[in-house]
Design a protein around this motif. Structure first.
Motif, PDB file in Angstrom:
ATOM      1  N   CYS A 114       5.255   2.048   6.122  1.00  0.00           N
ATOM      2  CA  CYS A 114       4.254   1.991   5.045  1.00  0.00           C
ATOM      3  C   CYS A 114       2.893   1.570   5.624  1.00  0.00           C
ATOM      4  N   VAL A 115       1.835   2.307   5.253  1.00  0.00           N
ATOM      5  CA  VAL A 115       0.502   2.005   5.794  1.00  0.00           C
ATOM      6  C   VAL A 115       0.047   0.588   5.419  1.00  0.00           C
ATOM      7  N   ARG A 116       0.534   0.102   4.302  1.00  0.00           N
ATOM      8  CA  ARG A 116       0.087  -1.232   3.902  1.00  0.00           C
ATOM      9  C   ARG A 116       0.596  -2.325   4.831  1.00  0.00           C
ATOM     10  N   ALA A 117       1.632  -1.983   5.608  1.00  0.00           N
ATOM     11  CA  ALA A 117       2.191  -2.973   6.522  1.00  0.00           C
ATOM     12  C   ALA A 117       1.232  -3.290   7.657  1.00  0.00           C
ATOM     13  N   LYS A 118       0.242  -2.406   7.873  1.00  0.00           N
ATOM     14  CA  LYS A 118      -0.720  -2.660   8.953  1.00  0.00           C
ATOM     15  C   LYS A 118      -1.558  -3.897   8.662  1.00  0.00           C
ATOM     16  N   LYS A 119      -1.813  -4.117   7.380  1.00  0.00           N
ATOM     17  CA  LYS A 119      -2.587  -5.284   6.976  1.00  0.00           C
ATOM     18  C   LYS A 119      -1.814  -5.957   5.858  1.00  0.00           C
ATOM     19  N   GLY A 120      -1.026  -6.926   6.194  1.00  0.00           N
ATOM     20  CA  GLY A 120      -0.228  -7.583   5.168  1.00  0.00           C
ATOM     21  C   GLY A 120       1.160  -6.979   5.068  1.00  0.00           C
ATOM     22  N   GLU A 121       1.772  -7.148   3.919  1.00  0.00           N
ATOM     23  CA  GLU A 121       3.152  -6.672   3.757  1.00  0.00           C
ATOM     24  C   GLU A 121       3.182  -5.259   3.199  1.00  0.00           C
ATOM     25  N   PRO A 122       4.241  -4.504   3.546  1.00  0.00           N
ATOM     26  CA  PRO A 122       4.377  -3.153   2.988  1.00  0.00           C
ATOM     27  C   PRO A 122       4.635  -3.217   1.485  1.00  0.00           C
ATOM     28  N   VAL A 123       4.539  -2.074   0.845  1.00  0.00           N
ATOM     29  CA  VAL A 123       4.939  -1.984  -0.566  1.00  0.00           C
ATOM     30  C   VAL A 123       6.435  -2.310  -0.648  1.00  0.00           C
ATOM     31  N   GLY A 124       6.859  -3.020  -1.673  1.00  0.00           N
ATOM     32  CA  GLY A 124       8.273  -3.376  -1.835  1.00  0.00           C
ATOM     33  C   GLY A 124       9.078  -2.182  -2.328  1.00  0.00           C
ATOM     34  N   ILE A 125       9.257  -1.210  -1.445  1.00  0.00           N
ATOM     35  CA  ILE A 125       9.908   0.037  -1.845  1.00  0.00           C
ATOM     36  C   ILE A 125      11.337  -0.223  -2.330  1.00  0.00           C
ATOM     37  N   GLY A 126      12.062  -1.049  -1.562  1.00  0.00           N
ATOM     38  CA  GLY A 126      13.452  -1.352  -1.926  1.00  0.00           C
ATOM     39  C   GLY A 126      13.534  -2.037  -3.282  1.00  0.00           C
ATOM     40  N   ARG A 127      12.642  -2.997  -3.493  1.00  0.00           N
ATOM     41  CA  ARG A 127      12.665  -3.727  -4.770  1.00  0.00           C
ATOM     42  C   ARG A 127      12.354  -2.796  -5.937  1.00  0.00           C
ATOM     43  N   LEU A 128      11.418  -1.869  -5.719  1.00  0.00           N
ATOM     44  CA  LEU A 128      11.073  -0.925  -6.787  1.00  0.00           C
ATOM     45  C   LEU A 128      12.223   0.057  -7.029  1.00  0.00           C
ATOM     46  N   GLU A 129      12.881   0.422  -5.943  1.00  0.00           N
ATOM     47  CA  GLU A 129      14.030   1.324  -6.069  1.00  0.00           C
ATOM     48  C   GLU A 129      15.131   0.663  -6.897  1.00  0.00           C
ATOM     49  N   ARG A 130      15.372  -0.597  -6.588  1.00  0.00           N
ATOM     50  CA  ARG A 130      16.359  -1.348  -7.341  1.00  0.00           C
ATOM     51  C   ARG A 130      15.940  -1.440  -8.819  1.00  0.00           C
ATOM     52  N   PHE A 131      14.650  -1.711  -9.020  1.00  0.00           N
ATOM     53  CA  PHE A 131      14.160  -1.846 -10.402  1.00  0.00           C
ATOM     54  C   PHE A 131      14.433  -0.581 -11.209  1.00  0.00           C
ATOM     55  N   ILE A 132      14.052   0.561 -10.647  1.00  0.00           N
ATOM     56  CA  ILE A 132      14.151   1.787 -11.451  1.00  0.00           C
ATOM     57  C   ILE A 132      15.623   2.180 -11.665  1.00  0.00           C
TER      58      ILE A 132
END
Ligand code: FAD
Ligand code: FAD
Ligand code: SF4
Ligand code: SF4
Ligand code: FES
Ligand code: MG
Lengths: 278, 463
Positions: free
Chosen positions: B103-121
């Motif tokens: 995830c590009v956001r991981a370059k600066k800070g944490e990546p998007v919580g893809i797993g958490r969102l996957e679990r949510f949906i």
């Protein structure tokens, strides 16, 4: 769900069921076993395939009520169902390579697992001398069945209430002494009996096979609960056995391991939910 | 703007002191507003680098953008186009080394919580109730799927959606594979697995439990006597490895497989309500440092052990378990004995474990696998005071199916040889998941099941 087709009470503590399981019946070979679960809360317990009828699609199991699961099972009647029944597991028995007499020794409920093996030899046209024993006459099972497939049948009771007054080892000793070649001895029964027979035959160098009954879970080789030391190696009884060369088996270890859950087993029986326990 | 938030929205979880006393799930999952806020962190990248980190290439920006817009139906549809078990993957995928690591956001800070969102949906849909799927015309072709783990479940589901008549054969009395017998309830509630299996059955897949293929029926017989046109083998890597050190057959020594199977599948943690017993002493050593070891250690704590040690012969950098699992284990009080190698287990006169003899290790230059080879330090022996040992040093494939199937080529470690589509050396037989790769991950097993289903469909159409 698996239907219990017929039930027979063999003695105060031994019961026999025919279970509807056509696919298992089609495949079952002498020496193999099944694993069953009585209900959804139940544990998985192994029992020997005492007989199978591919035409009727049934498997015969014979068991002694020793604890929670066997007591719950004993409460079931013909027409009832149990949750799970899987098999045939383990390796089929092998026939001896050497010529000579075959002697089968069965003690207590061990007569149930010995019977299909003797029947297997009988079907293959081989003569078997059988020695069966129990604590007393009322506990003796499968006498007629054993007689029908054996060339000779000896019966012993510890208390002398029937047949020879004494142990199966007394009769076996006579055959060991008379010098006629023995191809193989098959001994199945409680662990102390099997250990005694194995120690008895060792000095004579007579091949002695035993059918082991360690604690099991899956019965397909994935958990290792059933491991035993045979020779220098660790074997999984459910896939490498249950029949092994008795002279190679580390019985001390096996006896210790079979007692691993004694405390819990007592507790389970106190909490018994099937009404099977007194 | 949520775009500026450097860190993932935290996911509430049970506090460590409480949760070691129960088997309930540790993290609670996002609520709707938190999920939407986390979704807003996604930049909806054109090239979506995150997708290349996912073995089944879930359309990550699509499902996340739909969450952002609160179009949950659309989100789950986008997810399920590639991943039929999101409630499971959202919980157990090693996201930090897969999708999220790209995830590009991981370059600066944490990546998007893809797993958490996957679990949510996925959880959102399980709560809403899943509509019965529309099925195509039956093709009249019969496929047998051997093993009801993630590989088998995925393959069976996909084949059913294509109109084939699918029967799944499972050795255990319950489907799910490692998802039910291995991964503990506190990490993956069994109710969720049951719902996913139920969905696959509603697609028309028949499930036959208590069927040990190779024993009850052989693969050859599936073709010859049961009239199947194709067979998929997904029997996993279920054979436990032991250490081969003295004392391993003492009372109180378990393979992780047995320890976890008794607890999870047989519900020994609810003994005597459930009949299967388990023994856990005061001090437990778990040998190994993978996911299986962490699961065993955390399970031992919950079963009442006072001290639980992870005994591992390399250093913390080499521990193969997911970071999150190591972190959870540490929080709960699992003690790490690193650079420590067991060399023997001592017993008392009744045959019970009373200690484990270990040696201290030091690391030398990296080996072929890139990990540093540990070497024993002379005269560093000591006895770890334990009364229970759980051996969690790996599993290999069970030989039952390969041994009883004619014409099936196998590899050196007992794996079945299969090409990238899962095709084996025998016509009409496919294989995938741990039985082909050796112990790997849930999502890889699913990916293999999916690939094989596609390939089996082409084969059946050409026949
Ligand atoms: C291959 C094999 C074949 C067997 N065949 C027969 C048979 O034909 N007839 C028969 O009566 N018995 C047979 N047994 C033994 C039978 O499985 C046990 O008596 C039964 O599991 C006891 O369960 P329980 O809950 O009634 O008693 P418990 O009180 O739970 O146990 C009594 C004793 O049985 C043993 N045992 C307990 N749980 C298991 C388990 N899961 N697996 C194996 N042993 C266990 C232990 O040594 C224990 O101390 C066989 C065992 C094996 C391994
Ligand atoms: C304790 C533990 C924790 C794990 N944690 C994670 C994690 O957090 N994240 C992750 O991604 N991966 C994890 N893994 C790995 C992951 O679970 C496996 O890679 C995955 O389950 C493999 O799927 P599979 O379908 O190939 O096999 P399995 O899940 O092993 O399923 C195989 C199925 O086939 C059945 N079977 C076997 N032999 C036969 C036969 N002869 N006949 C019929 N049926 C048979 C088995 O009973 C089983 O149900 C973990 C594994 C374990 C053991
Ligand atoms: S399936 Fe796993 S790897 Fe793929 S997107 Fe979902 S969490 Fe990431
Ligand atoms: S790389 Fe990250 S920010 Fe970009 S689409 Fe994927 S999840 Fe969103
Ligand atoms: S009973 Fe599990 S390996 Fe034999
Ligand atoms: Mg019991």
């Amino acid at each position: 769900m698996y239907k219990l087709v017929t039930k027979e009470v063999l003695s105060d503590v031994s019961k026999k069921f025919e279970v509807e399981a056509p696919l298992v019946a089609k495949k079952a070979q002498p020496g193999q076993f099944i694993i069953l679960r009585v209900d959804e809360q139940g544990e998985r317990v192994p029992l020997t395939i005492a007989d199978s009828d591919p035409e009727r699609g049934t498997i015969t199991i014979i068991f002694q009520e020793v604890g929670l699961t066997t007591k719950c099972l004993g409460q079931k009647e013909a027409g009832d169902y149990i949750a799970d029944f899987v098999g045939p597991l383990g390796k089929p028995m092998e026939f001896p390579e050497e010529p000579g007499r075959v002697i089968a020794v069965g003690g207590g409920v061990g007569i149930a697992p010995v019977y299909p093996k003797v029947k297997g030899f009988h079907k293959a046209g081989m003569d078997v001398t059988s020695i069966i024993g129990a604590r007393c006459k009322d506990l003796l099972i499968l006498e007629d069945e054993m007689r029908a497939v054996s060339k000779e049948l000896h019966v012993c009771t510890d208390d002398g209430s029937y047949g020879h007054h004494g142990f199966v080892s007394d009769i076996l000793q006579k055959y060991l002494d008379d010098g006629e070649p023995i191809a193989e001895i098959i001994a199945v029964g409680p662990l102390p009996m099997m250990r005694a027979i194995v120690n008895q035959t060792r000095p004579y160098g007579v091949k002695t096979v035993v059918s082991l009954n360690p604690v099991m879970v899956d019965g397909t080789g994935m958990c290792g609960a059933c491991r035993v030391t045979v020779g220098e190696e660790t074997k999984f009884t459910c896939v490498d056995g249950p029949v092994f060369d008795g002279h190679q088996v580390d019985f001390d270890e096996l006896v210790a391991r079979s007692r691993m859950y004694l405390d819990q087993e007592k507790k389970a029986l106190e909490n018994c939910r099937c009404g099977g326990a007194k | 703007m949520a775009h500026d938030i450097k860190k993932k929205h935290p996911m509430e979880e049970q506090n460590p002191q409480e949760r070691v006393k129960n088997f309930d799930e540790v993290p609670f999952g996002y609520d709707i507003d938190t999920a939407v806020a986390e979704a807003e962190r996604c930049l909806d990248c054109k090239k979506a680098p995150c997708r290349q980190g996912c073995p089944v290439e879930v359309n990550i920006p699509a499902f996340i953008m739909s969450i952002k817009d609160r179009k949950f139906e659309e989100s789950i549809a986008a997810m399920k186009a590639d991943n039929s078990l999101p409630a499971i993957c959202g919980r157990v995928c090693p996201q930090e080394s897969q999708c999220e690591s790209f995830c590009v956001r991981a370059k600066k800070g944490e990546p998007v919580g893809i797993g958490r969102l996957e679990r949510f949906i996925a959880d959102w849909q399980l709560k809403e109730g899943v509509e019965d799927p529309k099925l195509p015309e039956p093709t009249g072709k019969k496929v047998a799927v051997v093993g009801a783990g993630p590989a088998g479940l995925t393959c069976a589901g996909d084949l059913a959606k294509l109109g084939h008549d699918v029967t799944m054969y499972e050795a255990f009395h319950t489907p799910g594979g490692v998802l039910v017998y291995g991964i503990p309830e506190f990490r993956l509630p069994k109710e969720i697995v049951a719902k996913e299996v139920d969905y696959i059955q509603r697609l028309g897949v028949k499930l036959e439990t208590n069927m040990v293929i190779g024993k009850t029926i052989t693969v050859d017989e599936l073709f010859e006597e049961h009239g199947f046109d194709a067979v998929f083998i997904g029997t996993g890597a279920g054979l436990p490895t032991f250490l081969g050190i003295p004392g391993e057959n003492l009372l109180g020594v378990y393979s992780a497989n047995e320890f976890l199977t008794r607890t999870n599948l047989m519900k020994a943690y609810r003994f005597p309500e459930f009949d299967t017993p388990i023994h856990v002493g005061k001090n437990v050593a778990v040998v190994g440092a993978g996911n299986v070891a962490m699961d065993s250690a955390r399970t031992a704590l919950r079963l009442g052990a006072e001290n639980v040690y992870i005994v591992y012969r390399r250093s913390d950098k080499e521990m193969p378990a997911r970071l999150e699992e190591i972190h959870h284990a540490e929080e709960e009080g699992v003690q790490f004995r690193l650079l420590t190698n067991p060399i023997g287990i001592n017993g008392d006169d009744k045959g019970w474990v009373k200690g484990m003899e270990c040696m201290q290790m030091r690391l030398c230059e990296p080996d072929e696998s890139g990990r540093c080879r540990p070497e024993p330090i002379e005269d560093s022996n000591f006895v770890l005071d334990v009364d229970t040992v759980v051996v969690a040093v790996g599993q290999t494939p069970n030989p039952l199916v390969p041994q009883t199937t004619t014409g099936l080529k196998t590899g050196r470690k007992g794996t079945i040889d299969a090409d990238e589509f899962g095709k084996t050396s025998r016509e009409g037989v496919w294989a995938g998941g741990d039985i082909v790769t050796g112990a790997a991950t849930v999502i890889n097993a699913m990916g293999a099941g999916k690939m094989a289903a596609k390939n089996i469909d082409e084969y059946l159409k050409s026949k």
